[in-house]
Scaffold this motif. Structure first.
Motif, mmCIF file in Angstrom:
data_model
loop_
_atom_site.group_PDB
_atom_site.id
_atom_site.type_symbol
_atom_site.label_atom_id
_atom_site.label_comp_id
_atom_site.label_asym_id
_atom_site.label_seq_id
_atom_site.Cartn_x
_atom_site.Cartn_y
_atom_site.Cartn_z
ATOM 1 N N ARG A 126 33.524 47.156 23.995
ATOM 2 C CA ARG A 126 33.812 48.318 24.831
ATOM 3 C C ARG A 126 33.959 47.915 26.290
ATOM 4 O O ARG A 126 34.857 48.387 26.990
ATOM 5 C CB ARG A 126 32.699 49.369 24.691
ATOM 6 N N VAL A 127 33.078 47.052 26.748
ATOM 7 C CA VAL A 127 33.156 46.596 28.137
ATOM 8 C C VAL A 127 34.439 45.804 28.364
ATOM 9 O O VAL A 127 35.109 45.966 29.394
ATOM 10 C CB VAL A 127 31.914 45.760 28.503
ATOM 11 N N ALA A 128 34.824 44.972 27.393
ATOM 12 C CA ALA A 128 36.070 44.208 27.519
ATOM 13 C C ALA A 128 37.269 45.142 27.614
ATOM 14 O O ALA A 128 38.165 44.945 28.448
ATOM 15 C CB ALA A 128 36.227 43.252 26.329
ATOM 16 N N HIS A 129 37.304 46.174 26.781
ATOM 17 C CA HIS A 129 38.399 47.158 26.849
ATOM 18 C C HIS A 129 38.435 47.825 28.221
ATOM 19 O O HIS A 129 39.515 47.988 28.810
ATOM 20 C CB HIS A 129 38.218 48.229 25.770
ATOM 21 N N ALA A 130 37.275 48.227 28.735
ATOM 22 C CA ALA A 130 37.221 48.924 30.022
ATOM 23 C C ALA A 130 37.715 48.035 31.158
ATOM 24 O O ALA A 130 38.496 48.469 32.014
ATOM 25 C CB ALA A 130 35.793 49.393 30.306
ATOM 26 N N VAL A 131 37.291 46.775 31.177
ATOM 27 C CA VAL A 131 37.699 45.860 32.242
ATOM 28 C C VAL A 131 39.189 45.566 32.147
ATOM 29 O O VAL A 131 39.893 45.506 33.167
ATOM 30 C CB VAL A 131 36.869 44.558 32.188
ATOM 31 N N LEU A 132 39.706 45.405 30.936
ATOM 32 C CA LEU A 132 41.148 45.170 30.778
ATOM 33 C C LEU A 132 41.957 46.370 31.258
ATOM 34 O O LEU A 132 42.986 46.208 31.920
ATOM 35 C CB LEU A 132 41.470 44.869 29.308
ATOM 36 N N ARG A 133 41.494 47.586 30.935
ATOM 37 C CA ARG A 133 42.217 48.775 31.402
ATOM 38 C C ARG A 133 42.233 48.833 32.924
ATOM 39 O O ARG A 133 43.264 49.141 33.538
ATOM 40 C CB ARG A 133 41.571 50.049 30.829
ATOM 41 N N LEU A 134 41.101 48.528 33.546
ATOM 42 C CA LEU A 134 41.041 48.532 35.004
ATOM 43 C C LEU A 134 41.979 47.491 35.600
ATOM 44 O O LEU A 134 42.663 47.745 36.596
ATOM 45 C CB LEU A 134 39.610 48.259 35.468
ATOM 46 N N SER A 135 42.037 46.312 34.997
ATOM 47 C CA SER A 135 42.905 45.252 35.532
ATOM 48 C C SER A 135 44.374 45.618 35.392
ATOM 49 O O SER A 135 45.201 45.237 36.227
ATOM 50 C CB SER A 135 42.618 43.922 34.834
ATOM 51 N N GLN A 136 44.705 46.390 34.345
ATOM 52 C CA GLN A 136 46.096 46.801 34.137
ATOM 53 C C GLN A 136 46.476 47.959 35.062
ATOM 54 O O GLN A 136 47.592 48.011 35.581
ATOM 55 C CB GLN A 136 46.302 47.201 32.672
ATOM 56 N N GLN A 137 45.552 48.886 35.270
ATOM 57 C CA GLN A 137 45.855 50.089 36.043
ATOM 58 C C GLN A 137 45.648 49.899 37.540
ATOM 59 O O GLN A 137 46.306 50.555 38.341
ATOM 60 C CB GLN A 137 44.975 51.250 35.555
ATOM 61 N N ALA A 138 44.703 49.023 37.915
ATOM 62 C CA ALA A 138 44.336 48.896 39.333
ATOM 63 C C ALA A 138 44.123 47.445 39.725
ATOM 64 O O ALA A 138 43.325 47.151 40.613
ATOM 65 C CB ALA A 138 43.069 49.702 39.606
ATOM 66 N N GLY A 139 44.855 46.540 39.077
ATOM 67 C CA GLY A 139 44.678 45.123 39.375
ATOM 68 C C GLY A 139 45.781 44.590 40.280
ATOM 69 O O GLY A 139 46.902 45.078 40.275
ATOM 70 N N ARG A 140 45.417 43.581 41.075
ATOM 71 C CA ARG A 140 46.419 42.870 41.871
ATOM 72 C C ARG A 140 46.133 41.379 41.788
ATOM 73 O O ARG A 140 44.974 40.967 41.731
ATOM 74 C CB ARG A 140 46.403 43.344 43.332
ATOM 75 N N GLN A 141 47.198 40.620 41.758
ATOM 76 C CA GLN A 141 47.049 39.171 41.640
ATOM 77 C C GLN A 141 46.369 38.614 42.882
ATOM 78 O O GLN A 141 46.744 38.930 44.013
ATOM 79 C CB GLN A 141 48.418 38.511 41.469
ATOM 80 N N GLU A 142 45.353 37.808 42.666
ATOM 81 C CA GLU A 142 44.644 37.181 43.778
ATOM 82 C C GLU A 142 44.199 35.789 43.345
ATOM 83 O O GLU A 142 43.346 35.652 42.460
ATOM 84 C CB GLU A 142 43.433 38.012 44.196
#
Length: 231
Positions: free
Chosen positions: A152-168
């Protein structure tokens, strides 16, 4: 606060609307700056306005009947939110707080019918938003009912990276302050459990943490965890 039409125009929701129609919409809008941690509205409050996020991020939380707080939605720039009238409600079903300094536009709730009738694309966007929220809610309910916590935590973090992520650098940075408690509230678990999981992931090179920061290093590795793969 003055409304900058060029900033509003840059949002996907308004990129095809005519200047005249946009000006008419903005005539009835009020712009507000919301400091991180401040609420736009509270759960149960009479829904006097509906909103558009222009800049920043918001967290929408709900307190359940047993007193548990959960994060039900992250609001991103260009998203409509707080449109209780479209849900046939008189009050807001959750509390919206700024996760980072934000700028919002607000309109009186009574203008919602006029808002959607005169702007078909905005009406479609609102319908899509409602549909996405329902789909996300069903997905999260399914995850919490059937999956172990790490998935569940992996799904949540992946969703955040897709919706609000920027390459750094060598990873993808969640582009707003995010805490372990936030992730716990997104996934129906405890702060202790999320801390343990993220520490393990850091040791394995999947993520890098920090104070209210999260950098995803190995998206493929997280995806494998989310799908239930084992080392």
């Amino acid at each position: 606060m003055k409304i900058d039409r060029t900033v509003v125009r840059s949002l996907l929701l308004f990129d095809r609307i005519s200047d005249g129609d946009l000006d008419r919409l903005l005539t009835h809008a009020t712009a507000r700056r919301v400091t991180a941690g401040d609420a736009v509205f509270e759960q149960g409050q009479v829904a006097e306005n509906f909103f558009l996020l222009v800049h920043g991020r918001l967290k929408v939380t709900q307190v359940t009947q047993d007193g548990q707080q959960i994060i039900v939605r992250i609001v991103h720039p260009g998203d409509l939110f707080g449109f209780a009238k479209a849900l046939q409600r008189l009050d807001y079903p959750g509390t919206a707080k700024a996760a980072a300094e934000s700028v919002i536009l607000c309109w009186p709730t009574d203008l919602w019918p006029q808002f959607v009738e005169q702007n078909p694309r905005l009406a479609v966007s609102a319908m899509q938003t409602i549909g996405q929220r329902l789909e996300e809610a069903h997905t999260r309910i399914r995850e919490m009912s059937t999956q172990e916590v790490e998935r569940r935590v992996a799904h949540a973090v992946l969703r955040l990276s897709q919706q609000a992520g920027r390459q750094e650098g060598h990873g993808i940075r969640i582009d707003f302050p995010i805490t372990k408690q936030d992730i716990a509230e997104m996934t129906g678990t405890t702060l202790h459990t999320v801390s343990r999981i993220l520490t393990s992931w850091e040791e394995r090179g999947l993520v890098e943490g920090g104070r209210q920061k999260l950098l995803v290093i190995d998206s493929a590795g997280l995806r494998s965890l989310a799908e239930g793969a084992r080392d």
